[in-house]
Design a protein around this motif. Sequence first.
Motif, PDB file in Angstrom:
ATOM      1  N   PRO A  33       0.818  -1.226   0.000  1.00  0.00           N
ATOM      2  CA  PRO A  33       0.000   0.000   0.000  1.00  0.00           C
ATOM      3  C   PRO A  33       0.847   1.269   0.000  1.00  0.00           C
ATOM      4  CG  PRO A  33      -0.107  -1.092   2.127  1.00  0.00           C
ATOM      5  CD  PRO A  33       0.601  -2.036   1.198  1.00  0.00           C
ATOM      6  N   LEU A  34       2.063   1.178   0.534  1.00  0.00           N
ATOM      7  CA  LEU A  34       2.920   2.369   0.591  1.00  0.00           C
ATOM      8  C   LEU A  34       3.464   2.694  -0.789  1.00  0.00           C
ATOM      9  CD1 LEU A  34       4.866   1.380   3.825  1.00  0.00           C
ATOM     10  CD2 LEU A  34       2.772   2.737   3.636  1.00  0.00           C
ATOM     11  N   SER A  58      -7.076  16.869  -1.406  1.00  0.00           N
ATOM     12  CA  SER A  58      -7.046  15.401  -1.389  1.00  0.00           C
ATOM     13  C   SER A  58      -5.663  14.830  -1.156  1.00  0.00           C
ATOM     14  CB  SER A  58      -7.609  14.868  -2.718  1.00  0.00           C
ATOM     15  OG  SER A  58      -6.818  15.292  -3.804  1.00  0.00           O
ATOM     16  N   PHE A  78      -2.629  13.614   0.702  1.00  0.00           N
ATOM     17  CA  PHE A  78      -2.358  13.128   2.059  1.00  0.00           C
ATOM     18  C   PHE A  78      -3.571  13.335   2.961  1.00  0.00           C
ATOM     19  CE2 PHE A  78       1.373  15.428   0.303  1.00  0.00           C
ATOM     20  CZ  PHE A  78       2.068  14.330  -0.143  1.00  0.00           C
ATOM     21  N   HIS A  79      -4.756  13.105   2.418  1.00  0.00           N
ATOM     22  CA  HIS A  79      -5.944  13.272   3.259  1.00  0.00           C
ATOM     23  C   HIS A  79      -5.950  12.166   4.317  1.00  0.00           C
ATOM     24  CE1 HIS A  79      -9.882  13.945   4.765  1.00  0.00           C
ATOM     25  NE2 HIS A  79     -10.028  14.989   3.977  1.00  0.00           N
ATOM     26  N   PRO A  80      -5.954  12.538   5.587  1.00  0.00           N
ATOM     27  CA  PRO A  80      -5.784  11.505   6.614  1.00  0.00           C
ATOM     28  C   PRO A  80      -6.954  10.527   6.715  1.00  0.00           C
ATOM     29  CG  PRO A  80      -6.286  13.630   7.625  1.00  0.00           C
ATOM     30  CD  PRO A  80      -6.065  13.887   6.153  1.00  0.00           C
ATOM     31  N   GLU A  81      -8.160  10.989   6.413  1.00  0.00           N
ATOM     32  CA  GLU A  81      -9.331  10.118   6.581  1.00  0.00           C
ATOM     33  C   GLU A  81      -9.569   9.246   5.351  1.00  0.00           C
ATOM     34  OE1 GLU A  81     -12.859  12.214   7.917  1.00  0.00           O
ATOM     35  OE2 GLU A  81     -14.164  10.533   7.417  1.00  0.00           O
ATOM     36  N   PHE A  82      -9.106   9.709   4.197  1.00  0.00           N
ATOM     37  CA  PHE A  82      -9.496   9.043   2.951  1.00  0.00           C
ATOM     38  C   PHE A  82      -8.310   8.423   2.211  1.00  0.00           C
ATOM     39  CE2 PHE A  82     -12.697  12.657   3.288  1.00  0.00           C
ATOM     40  CZ  PHE A  82     -13.595  11.887   4.021  1.00  0.00           C
ATOM     41  N   SER A  83      -7.381   7.850   2.946  1.00  0.00           N
ATOM     42  CA  SER A  83      -6.236   7.195   2.305  1.00  0.00           C
ATOM     43  C   SER A  83      -6.348   5.676   2.324  1.00  0.00           C
ATOM     44  CB  SER A  83      -4.934   7.645   2.968  1.00  0.00           C
ATOM     45  OG  SER A  83      -4.687   8.999   2.647  1.00  0.00           O
ATOM     46  N   TYR A  84      -7.334   5.155   3.051  1.00  0.00           N
ATOM     47  CA  TYR A  84      -7.596   3.704   3.036  1.00  0.00           C
ATOM     48  C   TYR A  84      -9.076   3.474   2.729  1.00  0.00           C
ATOM     49  CZ  TYR A  84      -2.868   3.164   4.655  1.00  0.00           C
ATOM     50  OH  TYR A  84      -1.493   3.187   4.726  1.00  0.00           O
ATOM     51  N   LEU A  85      -9.463   3.966   1.570  1.00  0.00           N
ATOM     52  CA  LEU A  85     -10.842   3.840   1.110  1.00  0.00           C
ATOM     53  C   LEU A  85     -11.108   2.393   0.699  1.00  0.00           C
ATOM     54  CD1 LEU A  85     -10.879   7.056  -1.145  1.00  0.00           C
ATOM     55  CD2 LEU A  85     -12.117   6.779   1.011  1.00  0.00           C
ATOM     56  N   ARG A  92     -16.859  10.768   2.861  1.00  0.00           N
ATOM     57  CA  ARG A  92     -17.093  10.139   4.159  1.00  0.00           C
ATOM     58  C   ARG A  92     -18.186   9.068   4.061  1.00  0.00           C
ATOM     59  NH1 ARG A  92     -17.576  13.368   9.652  1.00  0.00           N
ATOM     60  NH2 ARG A  92     -15.321  13.287   9.439  1.00  0.00           N
ATOM     61  N   ASN A 113     -16.512   6.176   2.463  1.00  0.00           N
ATOM     62  CA  ASN A 113     -15.553   5.479   3.328  1.00  0.00           C
ATOM     63  C   ASN A 113     -16.245   4.644   4.396  1.00  0.00           C
ATOM     64  OD1 ASN A 113     -12.823   4.896   4.126  1.00  0.00           O
ATOM     65  ND2 ASN A 113     -13.148   6.203   5.926  1.00  0.00           N
ATOM     66  N   ARG A 114     -17.378   5.155   4.886  1.00  0.00           N
ATOM     67  CA  ARG A 114     -18.074   4.424   5.954  1.00  0.00           C
ATOM     68  C   ARG A 114     -18.900   3.268   5.417  1.00  0.00           C
ATOM     69  NH1 ARG A 114     -21.496   7.617   9.884  1.00  0.00           N
ATOM     70  NH2 ARG A 114     -20.804   6.047  11.384  1.00  0.00           N
ATOM     71  N   ARG A 170     -16.549  -3.527   1.520  1.00  0.00           N
ATOM     72  CA  ARG A 170     -15.169  -3.960   1.679  1.00  0.00           C
ATOM     73  C   ARG A 170     -15.055  -5.478   1.684  1.00  0.00           C
ATOM     74  NH1 ARG A 170     -11.715   0.375   3.721  1.00  0.00           N
ATOM     75  NH2 ARG A 170     -12.963   2.245   3.990  1.00  0.00           N
TER      76      ARG A 170
END
Lengths: 543, 148
Positions: A41-42, A156, A158-165, A237, A240-241, A245
């Motif tokens: 992922p990195l 967008s 380095f968005h902290p909330e949306f980097s593991y969508l 959001r 993401n929620r 998955r």
Amino acid sequence: MATMYKYDDYDQTMVDARVAEFRDQTARRLAGDLTEDQFKPLRLMNGLYLQLHAYMLRVAVPYGTLSGAQMHMLATIARKYDKGYGHFTTRQNIQYNWIQLKDAPDILADLATVEMHAIQTSGNCIRNISSDQFAGVAADEVVDPRPYAELLRQWSSFHPEFSYLPRKFKIAVIASDEDRAAMRLHDIGIQMVEKDGALGAKFFAGGGMGRTPMIGPCVREFVPVDELISFSEAVLRVYNRYGRRDNKYKARIKILVHEMGIDAFRAEVDAEYEKMQPLDLEPPRAELKRIEAFFAPPAYEAAEDGYDLSDPDFAIWAETNLFPHKVPGYAAATISLKPVGGIPGDASADQMDLIADLAARYSMDEVRVTHAQNLVLPNVKQADLYALWQELDGAGLAPANLDRASDIIACPGLDYCSLANARSIPIAQRLAERLAPVERRLGDLQIKISGCINACGHHHAGHIGILGVDKKGVESYQLLLGGSAAEDVSLAKITGPGFDEHGIVDAVETVTNLYESERQDGERFLDTYRRLGMAPFKEALYG
Amino acid sequence: MAEQQNNKGSWPRYRDDAPVNSPAVTLEAFVEQPDAVAVRIEPGADVRELIPHLGRIKLVEIGFPVFGDGRNYSAARILREEGYQGEIRAEGDVLLDQIAFMRRCGVDSFAPAEPIAAEAAERALGFWPEVYQPAADARTPIWAKRHG
């Protein structure tokens, strides 16, 4: 000199920090401190894929805009770290197919010297923002869409909330009724519009191609221009929620929108948007003004429309590859990367250097990448067109085939890609050879080829689409008709049983022959298909 | 920054108050137990169900069964947006390269399945001198600095 966004110290700091971080991560991977699973992922968030033969690095070209210096750097990277060429993609980026992992941090460092990066060009995050290749040039735009794309790029990054969508997320921004960016086939499609004298955005969500193609429905008719970020945040959001998955093939936002239904999805977004109002997420107007200033129209010279068409070869190119400029006396010239027999979207390092030089001399130092894998010189004086064409022609860069049968979108296919089931490039080459001699007669015809159901070659959106599949170990090609990525967006339908690699070329010719005999009043292939429906084409193919 | 110990090793914690040692109970159990002060949120649970109870919560443990499941980044940020000031602890498949984003979403302690050394965490957090967007931490976005 180019009319484009320029980094300040903050932007440069962020890109440099990313290079340092990735250098550290790569060192830990090479030392064995990170497993491939943990590293994956990195590296993906830095555009690095493991392909069939080597690593592939995808470099971001934000909304498809490049300066001459940036294009020169792309050439340098092709020479220094790859085999002397690069591949322009359907998301206006460039890919290098022969990269070594140990070189990747140095490449990113080289890119950072010209305000470029590979940030978020892959991975389950918000990808590079795409736009209209004629932004700032087209007479039909209500506003230049690039500042809004840049605002979204920064938000967008380095968005902290949306980097593991749940899955990747693609956004396109346009500002015309004519859609030259496949906007409705993006996870979020934004069309800048005017309403009662105020500027805002019409938001679409849940479009996409891939295994389950969908045309994005409208989520909100009008989002005021200074609420773009909050509204995007609300959509992301909800995704993401609630995005699935459990199955990566059902994880894109289009499936969520489809399964919830647009009304329920819209209600969730609206509720989230309400909650976000008091959070001060929106950059101030001054920030938008700051960005807009970079895109102020350049200093065009006063000139009249018109140029000498006495050279018939030039005349054909001019008729096919030029787009009208909103400023009199200028034109936007498309450099086709689709020579017959070539690899769609490929450019050699020497060609890239030449294009960078031509951009400096003839196009105010600007180049654009199109989603159809071509390049554009957006600001050419009509008086310079003939000289420009001569130089392009000398370098094999003047195929006169924009939106013609040999201007084919194709994914890398089985020749490069570890996901592919079939080859795409050789099919594109054979088709171009077959149809190029008659393509002027055929007129506007968009052929798109994917080597697997992931649809990177946009086959769902082709007037004629081709999908390569694996049929018991043998490559087989399905034929689709009637797709469009433009404002008349539609999804192509499969004709019937597939063909082998020779049969598919014959089949396409059967279809174009029928079109030629049935065409009325100069209508496009797509219009003839829409008028007649699938039946006569099926009959001609299988009857 | 302090470190704290458990049977899995040590982990970074970014709070001055004493760690909560009560077991984090499931969301379902928590709502039924008026004296519970620690609750665990699995990915997919609706963290907004906690809103009426925020006053009594001292610890929300958010689970990351696999590092790629990012739902609880939203959960953490929602809790902070609702004014929750207690501990948010990320537990599970939490990797070094994720903690900077988690911190930005409001996570302030970590219980990774594989221990993360304090120095490594410090280094990972130090890579990012600036941020482009506001989140649940107190960091000033670049756009605010530009127009400060």
